[in-house]
Design an enzyme around this catalytic site. Structure first.
Site, PDB file in Angstrom:
ATOM      1  N   LYS A   1      65.691   8.725  11.531  1.00 46.06           N
ATOM      2  CA  LYS A   1      64.657   9.401  10.723  1.00 46.06           C
ATOM      3  C   LYS A   1      64.735  10.881  10.983  1.00 46.06           C
ATOM      4  CE  LYS A   1      60.972   9.632   8.135  1.00 46.06           C
ATOM      5  NZ  LYS A   1      61.737  10.578   7.282  1.00 46.06           N
TER       6      LYS A   1
ATOM      7  N   GLN B   1      65.212  15.847  17.295  1.00 43.29           N
ATOM      8  CA  GLN B   1      64.444  14.856  16.527  1.00 43.29           C
ATOM      9  C   GLN B   1      64.271  13.555  17.317  1.00 43.29           C
ATOM     10  OE1 GLN B   1      63.855  16.008  13.043  1.00 43.29           O
ATOM     11  NE2 GLN B   1      62.142  14.615  13.226  1.00 43.29           N
TER      12      GLN B   1
ATOM     13  N   LYS C   1      69.349  14.013  11.453  1.00 36.41           N
ATOM     14  CA  LYS C   1      69.138  15.206  10.642  1.00 36.41           C
ATOM     15  C   LYS C   1      70.267  15.322   9.647  1.00 36.41           C
ATOM     16  CE  LYS C   1      66.248  18.566  10.127  1.00 36.41           C
ATOM     17  NZ  LYS C   1      64.796  18.592  10.467  1.00 36.41           N
TER      18      LYS C   1
ATOM     19  N   GLY D   1      62.172  16.066   3.979  1.00 32.54           N
ATOM     20  CA  GLY D   1      62.403  17.491   3.743  1.00 32.54           C
ATOM     21  C   GLY D   1      62.572  18.290   5.020  1.00 32.54           C
ATOM     22  N   ASP D   2      63.001  19.514   4.857  1.00 39.37           N
ATOM     23  CA  ASP D   2      63.080  20.527   5.917  1.00 39.37           C
ATOM     24  C   ASP D   2      63.254  21.853   5.155  1.00 39.37           C
ATOM     25  OD1 ASP D   2      63.385  20.721   9.044  1.00 39.37           O
ATOM     26  OD2 ASP D   2      64.884  22.087   8.276  1.00 39.37           O
TER      27      ASP D   2
ATOM     28  N   THR E   1      52.805  18.891   8.749  1.00 38.70           N
ATOM     29  CA  THR E   1      53.458  19.625   9.842  1.00 38.70           C
ATOM     30  C   THR E   1      52.596  20.825  10.254  1.00 38.70           C
ATOM     31  OG1 THR E   1      55.566  18.966   8.888  1.00 38.70           O
ATOM     32  CG2 THR E   1      55.629  20.602  10.649  1.00 38.70           C
TER      33      THR E   1
ATOM     34  N   ASN F   1      56.569  25.602   3.701  1.00 37.55           N
ATOM     35  CA  ASN F   1      55.669  24.457   3.833  1.00 37.55           C
ATOM     36  C   ASN F   1      54.880  24.472   5.140  1.00 37.55           C
ATOM     37  OD1 ASN F   1      55.668  21.433   5.137  1.00 37.55           O
ATOM     38  ND2 ASN F   1      54.912  21.480   3.039  1.00 37.55           N
TER      39      ASN F   1
HETATM   40  P1  NDP Z   1      60.576  26.059   3.948  1.00 38.76           P
HETATM   41  O1  NDP Z   1      61.905  26.104   3.303  1.00 38.76           O
HETATM   42  O2  NDP Z   1      59.410  25.567   3.186  1.00 38.76           O
HETATM   43  O3  NDP Z   1      60.199  27.506   4.500  1.00 38.76           O
HETATM   44  C1  NDP Z   1      61.016  28.167   5.399  1.00 38.76           C
HETATM   45  C2  NDP Z   1      60.414  29.538   5.699  1.00 38.76           C
HETATM   46  O4  NDP Z   1      61.118  30.128   6.774  1.00 38.76           O
HETATM   47  C3  NDP Z   1      60.534  30.492   4.533  1.00 38.76           C
HETATM   48  O5  NDP Z   1      59.478  31.414   4.581  1.00 38.76           O
HETATM   49  C4  NDP Z   1      61.869  31.155   4.828  1.00 38.76           C
HETATM   50  O6  NDP Z   1      62.027  32.441   4.224  1.00 38.76           O
HETATM   51  C5  NDP Z   1      61.830  31.281   6.330  1.00 38.76           C
HETATM   52  N1  NDP Z   1      63.199  31.256   6.837  1.00 38.76           N
HETATM   53  C6  NDP Z   1      64.105  30.270   6.675  1.00 38.76           C
HETATM   54  N2  NDP Z   1      65.270  30.596   7.247  1.00 38.76           N
HETATM   55  C7  NDP Z   1      65.091  31.804   7.773  1.00 38.76           C
HETATM   56  C8  NDP Z   1      65.923  32.676   8.499  1.00 38.76           C
HETATM   57  N3  NDP Z   1      67.205  32.343   8.790  1.00 38.76           N
HETATM   58  N4  NDP Z   1      65.394  33.843   8.921  1.00 38.76           N
HETATM   59  C9  NDP Z   1      64.109  34.163   8.624  1.00 38.76           C
HETATM   60  N5  NDP Z   1      63.271  33.388   7.931  1.00 38.76           N
HETATM   61  C10 NDP Z   1      63.758  32.227   7.517  1.00 38.76           C
HETATM   62  O7  NDP Z   1      60.796  25.206   5.276  1.00 38.76           O
HETATM   63  P2  NDP Z   1      59.702  24.497   6.199  1.00 38.76           P
HETATM   64  O8  NDP Z   1      58.433  25.257   6.196  1.00 38.76           O
HETATM   65  O9  NDP Z   1      59.709  23.069   5.854  1.00 38.76           O
HETATM   66  O10 NDP Z   1      60.402  24.629   7.631  1.00 38.76           O
HETATM   67  C11 NDP Z   1      60.120  25.691   8.528  1.00 38.76           C
HETATM   68  C12 NDP Z   1      60.491  25.285   9.939  1.00 38.76           C
HETATM   69  O11 NDP Z   1      59.717  24.134  10.314  1.00 38.76           O
HETATM   70  C13 NDP Z   1      61.950  24.866  10.155  1.00 38.76           C
HETATM   71  O12 NDP Z   1      62.335  25.216  11.458  1.00 38.76           O
HETATM   72  C14 NDP Z   1      61.895  23.354  10.042  1.00 38.76           C
HETATM   73  O13 NDP Z   1      62.979  22.749  10.709  1.00 38.76           O
HETATM   74  C15 NDP Z   1      60.581  23.077  10.754  1.00 38.76           C
HETATM   75  N6  NDP Z   1      59.938  21.798  10.474  1.00 38.76           N
HETATM   76  C16 NDP Z   1      59.649  21.405   9.203  1.00 38.76           C
HETATM   77  C17 NDP Z   1      59.000  20.216   8.975  1.00 38.76           C
HETATM   78  C18 NDP Z   1      58.591  19.773   7.612  1.00 38.76           C
HETATM   79  O14 NDP Z   1      57.920  18.739   7.514  1.00 38.76           O
HETATM   80  N7  NDP Z   1      58.909  20.492   6.546  1.00 38.76           N
HETATM   81  C19 NDP Z   1      58.663  19.307  10.081  1.00 38.76           C
HETATM   82  C20 NDP Z   1      58.946  19.843  11.393  1.00 38.76           C
HETATM   83  C21 NDP Z   1      59.578  21.041  11.542  1.00 38.76           C
HETATM   84  P3  NDP Z   1      62.940  32.589   2.906  1.00 38.76           P
HETATM   85  O15 NDP Z   1      62.146  32.001   1.794  1.00 38.76           O
HETATM   86  O16 NDP Z   1      63.150  34.059   2.782  1.00 38.76           O
HETATM   87  O17 NDP Z   1      64.210  31.852   3.185  1.00 38.76           O
HETATM   88  O1  2IT Z   2      62.006  18.560  11.689  1.00 40.48           O
HETATM   89  C1  2IT Z   2      61.298  17.636  11.252  1.00 40.48           C
HETATM   90  O2  2IT Z   2      60.640  16.905  11.997  1.00 40.48           O
HETATM   91  C2  2IT Z   2      61.237  17.444   9.799  1.00 40.48           C
HETATM   92  N1  2IT Z   2      61.842  18.219   9.066  1.00 40.48           N
HETATM   93  C3  2IT Z   2      60.481  16.286   9.227  1.00 40.48           C
HETATM   94  C4  2IT Z   2      61.308  15.041   9.279  1.00 40.48           C
HETATM   95  C5  2IT Z   2      60.729  13.847   8.560  1.00 40.48           C
HETATM   96  O3  2IT Z   2      61.432  12.838   8.560  1.00 40.48           O
HETATM   97  O4  2IT Z   2      59.610  13.898   8.044  1.00 40.48           O
END
Ligand code: NDP
Ligand code: 2IT
Length: 450
Positions: A94, A115, A130, A169-170, A214, A245
Site C-alpha cells: 500500500k 511507507q 510506492k 495519490g502523492d 493527511t 493537498n
Molecule cells: P501535491 O502535489 O498536492 O502538492 C505538493 C506541494 O509541494 C506543491 O505546493 C508543490 O509545489 C510543492 N513541491 C513539490 N515538489 C517540490 C519541490 N521539489 N520543491 C519545492 N516544492 C515542491 O502533493 P501532496 O500535498 O499530496 O504531497 C506533499 C507531501 O506530502 C509529499 O512529501 C508527499 O509525499 C507527502 N504525503 C502526501 C500524502 C497524501 O495523502 N497526499 C500522504 C502522506 C504524505 P509546485 O506546485 O510548485 O510543484
Molecule cells: O506517503 C503517503 O503515505 C501517501 N502518499 C498516501 C498513501 C496512500 O496509500 O494513501
C-alpha cells in the site's frame, strides 16, 4: 566499544550504499532507521540472526516500465514508471503514486521504505509500497494527463489488485489522476474491484475525509504532541510549506484550532499574509484553478510574495509544518527556525527535514514529529477506504474523521512509549522507527524466511 548491533548496523548501511549507488534519499532514510534500531537489536539479537533488517532494506519486488503516450500535438512522449513493492509482511502492499520530474529509483525507494514503518504505525493491516513516474503534470491538458494515466495503468494493472497492492495519490497525483487510473484498470480487468486504488471520487467508492486526511492527521498529531507539553495551537503563529493537498488541509485544521497560518509556498516561492492565509482563496487557486501561489496576491493585496521557496523558514513562528517535499528543511533552515523561537515541527511531507536539520531540532529541544508518524493519517484513511469498499458501504465524514483522530492519537502514544522504553524519552524519530519496526519484524519472524 561498539556493540555487535552497532557494528551490524554500520556494515549493513555500508552495504545498502554500495548496492544502491547514487540514491542519496534512500541512503538517508535507511541511515535514520538503522541508527534508531541499534538499541532494539541489542535487546533482541535474534532479529540479526534471522536477517530481519537485511531483508527490510531490500524491496520484495521492483517494477520499472516504459510509459508511452502522445501529447496534444500528436508527438510521442516516453516516461519511466515505477512500483516498488517493499514489504508485505503485515498486509497487501500500500502506498501512493508520485508524478514529478524528479522521480527516480532513489526517491521511489526512500518513499517505499518509509511507507513500511508508517503503515505499521497506523495499526492497520497494510504493507508498504510506492510508485510513480518522472512525468510533469504541470502545464499539461486534462486530455494529456488522461492519456498518460491510461498508459501508466495499462502496464501497472498486472502488478496490483485489491488484495495485492493498492496505490493512491502523492505529489502530482490527486482525485483527477486516481479517477483516470481507476477507469483504465476497471476497463482492462472487466471487474469492479473498488478497493484497488484509494483516494477515489465519492461517486465511485471514495471515502469521505480521505482528501483532508493527511493534513488533518498531521495537525491532530501535532496537537497531541504539543498538548503533552502544555501547549496548544490557539493564538500560535504557524508556517505551512507547500500548497498542495497536505498543506491546504493542514492549514484549514490549524485555523479551526485557533492557530494563525501566516505563510504557504510552492516550488517557485512563498506568500506571507500578515492577516493569516485565507483558506478559501488558496483552495480555489490551487485545487480549482491549478495556479501559481504568486497569484494569491490578486485576491489578497496585503500579502507579500517572495521568490524562492526556502525563504519561508526565515519567518518567525511558533510551529512549522513542512508539507511540500523531501529535504526542504536543511541544517541552516533548522537553525534559523530555532533562533526565531520555533517550538514544534510536525512533518506533513515525507522526510522534509534532512538528517542534520533533524539533529538541530532534537538537540534544541524542539518538539519534533517525523513524517512517518505525523503524516500517516493519509494512508490510514486509505485503509479505512479499503475497509468500506470491502463492506460495500460508506461511513459519514464524522465517523471517518473520528477514526482518523483516534489513529493519530494512538500513533503518538505508541511512538512516545517506545521512545521512553528504549531510553530515548521524547525522541519521536527513534520511537516511531522502533514502534513501526517491531510489528513488521514479528510478522516476518512468524512467516519464516521469505
Ligand atoms: P501535491 O502535489 O498536492 O502538492 C505538493 C506541494 O509541494 C506543491 O505546493 C508543490 O509545489 C510543492 N513541491 C513539490 N515538489 C517540490 C519541490 N521539489 N520543491 C519545492 N516544492 C515542491 O502533493 P501532496 O500535498 O499530496 O504531497 C506533499 C507531501 O506530502 C509529499 O512529501 C508527499 O509525499 C507527502 N504525503 C502526501 C500524502 C497524501 O495523502 N497526499 C500522504 C502522506 C504524505 P509546485 O506546485 O510548485 O510543484
Ligand atoms: O506517503 C503517503 O503515505 C501517501 N502518499 C498516501 C498513501 C496512500 O496509500 O494513501
Amino acid at each position: 566499544m561498539a556493540t555487535n548491533a552497532q557494528k551490524y548496523c554500520e556494515e549493513l548501511y555500508a552495504r545498502v550504499v554500495e548496492r544502491n549507488a547514487n540514491e542519496p534519499e534512500f541512503h538517508q532514510a535507511v541511515q535514520e532507521v538503522l541508527e534508531s534500531l541499534v538499541c532494539v537489536l541489542e535487546r533482541y539479537p535474534e532479529y540479526i540472526d534471522l536477517g530481519i533488517v537485511e531483508r527490510m532494506v531490500e524491496p520484495e519486488r521492483q517494477i520499472i516500465f516504459r510509459v508511452p503516450w502522445t501529447d496534444d500535438l500528436g508527438k510521442v512522449q516516453i516516461n519511466r514508471g515505477f512500483r516498488i513493492q517493499f514489504n508485505s509482511a503485515i498486509g497487501p502492499y500500500k502506498g501512493g503514486i508520485r508524478f514529478h520530474p524528479s522521480v527516480y529509483g532513489g526517491i521511489m525507494k526512500f518513499l517505499g521504505f518509509e511507507q513500511v514503518f508508517k503503515n505499521s504505525l497506523t495499526g492497520l493491516p497494510i504493507g508498504g509500497a510506492k510508485g510513480g513516474a518522472d512525468f510533469e503534470p504541470k502545464g499539461k491538458s486534462d486530455a494529456e494527463v488522461m492519456r498518460f494515466c491510461q498508459s501508466f495503468m495499462t502496464e501497472l494493472y498486472r502488478h496490483i489488485g485489491q488484495d495485492v497492492d493498492v496505490p493512491a495519490g502523492d505529489i502530482g497525483v490527486g482525485g483527477r489522476e486516481v479517477g483516470y487510473m481507476f477507469g483504465q484498470y476497471k476497463r482492462i480487468k472487466n471487474a469492479y474491484e473498488a478497493g484497488v486504488l484509494t483516494g477515489k471520487g465519492l461517486t465511485y467508492g471514495g471515502s469521505l475525509a480521505r482528501t483532508q486526511a493527511t493534513g488533518y492527521g498531521t495537525v491532530y498529531f501535532a496537537d497531541e504532541m504539543i498538548r503533552a507539553k502544555g501547549m496548544s495551537f490557539a493564538g500560535k503563529t504557524v508556517l505551512v510549506s507547500g500548497s498542495g493537498n497536505v498543506a491546504l488541509y493542514a492549514t484549514q485544521k490549524v485555523q479551526e484550532l485557533g492557530g494563525k497560518v501566516v505563510a504557504m509556498s510552492d516550488s517557485n516561492g512563498y506568500v506571507y499574509d500578515p492577516d493569516g492565509i485565507c483558506f478559501a482563496t488558496m483552495k480555489q487557486l490551487k485545487e480549482v484553478e491549478r495556479g501559481r501561489i504568486s497569484e494569491y496576491l490578486k485576491q489578497r493585496p496585503n500579502a507579500q510574495y517572495h521568490k524562492g521557496c526556502s525563504g519561508i523558514w526565515t519567518i518567525p513562528c511558533d510551529i512549522a509544518l513542512p508539507c511540500a517535499t523531501q529535504n526542504e528543511i536543511t541544517e541552516a533552515d533548522a537553525r534559523i527556525l530555532v533562533k526565531n523561537g520555533c517550538k514544534a515541527v510536525a512533518e506533513g511531507a515525507n522526510m522534509p527535514t534532512d538528517l542534520a536539520g533533524t539533529k538541530v531540532f532534537i538537540e534544541a529541544g524542539v518538539l519534533f514529529a517525523p513524517g512517518k508518524a505525523s503524516n500517516a493519517g493519509g494512508v490510514a484513511t486509505s485503509a479505512l477506504e479499503m475497509t468500506q469498499n470491502s463492506m460495500r458501504l460508506a461511513w459519514t465524514f464524522e465517523e471517518v474523521d473520528a477514526k482518523l483522530k483516534n489513529i493519530m492519537v494512538n500513533i503518538y502514544k505508541n511512538a512516545s512509549k517506545a521512545a521512553e522504553e528504549y531510553g530515548h524519552k521524547d525522541n519521536l524519530v527513534v520511537g516511531a522507527n522502533i514502534a513501526g519496526f517491531l510489528k513488521v519484524a514479528e510478522a516476518m519472524k512468524a512467516q519464516g524466511l521469505v
